[in-house]
Motif scaffolding. Structure first.
Motif, PDB file in Angstrom:
ATOM      1  N   THR A  85       0.861  -1.176   0.000  1.00  0.00           N
ATOM      2  CA  THR A  85       0.000   0.000   0.000  1.00  0.00           C
ATOM      3  C   THR A  85       0.900   1.230   0.000  1.00  0.00           C
ATOM      4  O   THR A  85       1.699   1.408   0.930  1.00  0.00           O
ATOM      5  CB  THR A  85      -0.906   0.034   1.247  1.00  0.00           C
ATOM      6  OG1 THR A  85      -1.681  -1.170   1.271  1.00  0.00           O
ATOM      7  CG2 THR A  85      -1.829   1.233   1.230  1.00  0.00           C
ATOM      8  N   PRO A  87       2.235   5.058   0.482  1.00  0.00           N
ATOM      9  CA  PRO A  87       1.943   5.997   1.567  1.00  0.00           C
ATOM     10  C   PRO A  87       0.922   7.064   1.183  1.00  0.00           C
ATOM     11  O   PRO A  87       0.192   7.573   2.035  1.00  0.00           O
ATOM     12  CB  PRO A  87       3.305   6.634   1.875  1.00  0.00           C
ATOM     13  CG  PRO A  87       4.165   6.354   0.697  1.00  0.00           C
ATOM     14  CD  PRO A  87       3.611   5.126   0.038  1.00  0.00           C
ATOM     15  N   ARG A  88       0.851   7.393  -0.094  1.00  0.00           N
ATOM     16  CA  ARG A  88      -0.125   8.354  -0.596  1.00  0.00           C
ATOM     17  C   ARG A  88      -0.917   7.673  -1.708  1.00  0.00           C
ATOM     18  O   ARG A  88      -0.398   6.803  -2.406  1.00  0.00           O
ATOM     19  CB  ARG A  88       0.585   9.603  -1.161  1.00  0.00           C
ATOM     20  CG  ARG A  88       1.451  10.339  -0.184  1.00  0.00           C
ATOM     21  CD  ARG A  88       0.681  11.233   0.767  1.00  0.00           C
ATOM     22  NE  ARG A  88      -0.026  12.248   0.006  1.00  0.00           N
ATOM     23  CZ  ARG A  88      -1.262  12.651   0.282  1.00  0.00           C
ATOM     24  NH1 ARG A  88      -1.910  12.174   1.309  1.00  0.00           N
ATOM     25  NH2 ARG A  88      -1.849  13.552  -0.450  1.00  0.00           N
TER      26      ARG A  88
END
Length: 176
Positions: A85, A87-88
């Motif tokens: 996933t 971070p942004r």
């Protein structure tokens, strides 16, 4: 009563004869029509051609094919495929966030065709206003499906039209 017994006997005899013929290989088993769910097996750079490739394998009949995609799409598919996933939010994450905020859910994606070296796909969306189908690039559809946890399906005609497994996927560079 005799007619029913005769009909049942004919059906039983026909079923056993057609089953025996199929066992000998004389008559092929009927193919189930329609799209089949696929597993996204891998997304990688082909070591020979350096072309980004995604491999899809049918869950029903185990047929598979490579699809040449772009480098950005490789990243968009490889991240969720490997449980990463960012971070942004990336573009596909943003789309799913928008869908959620507008109470739209992605139900499935279907790779619908392969014509003139171009793959075609559709997104199947559901909302309170009704169902919507959108045209999409298969690589984007796969990236969205992996993030949303929805099935990726492929029409049988796509399996039939794509290059045979084992061929160099980069030798033909289909558009995504």
């Amino acid at each position: 009563m005799k007619t029913i017994a005769l009909s049942v006997a004919v059906v039983v005899v026909f079923a056993s004869v057609s089953g025996a013929a199929r066992d000998r290989g004389d008559v092929p088993a009927p193919r189930i029509a329609g799209p089949q769910e696929v597993e996204v097996v891998a997304a990688y750079l082909d070591p020979t051609t350096q072309a980004p490739v995604v491999i899809l394998r049918g869950k029903r009949d185990k047929r598979s094919f490579p699809m040449v995609i772009g480098p950005a799409e490789l990243n968009a598919i490889a991240l969720p495929l490997n449980g990463v996933t960012p971070p942004r939010p990336l573009t596909h994450d943003l789309f799913l966030t928008l869908f959620g905020r507008f109470k739209i859910s992605l139900r499935r994606v279907v790779i619908t065709d392969f014509r003139d070296d171009i793959y075609y796909a559709a997104l199947y969306l559901q909302s309170s206003a009704g169902d919507v189908t959108l045209d999409a690039r298969p690589s984007d559809a796969i990236a969205l499906a992996l993030r949303a946890g929805v099935p990726v399906l492929v029409e049988d005609r796509v399996f039939d039209k794509t290059p045979a497994p084992g061929l160099d996927p980069g030798s033909r560079r289909p558009s995504i």
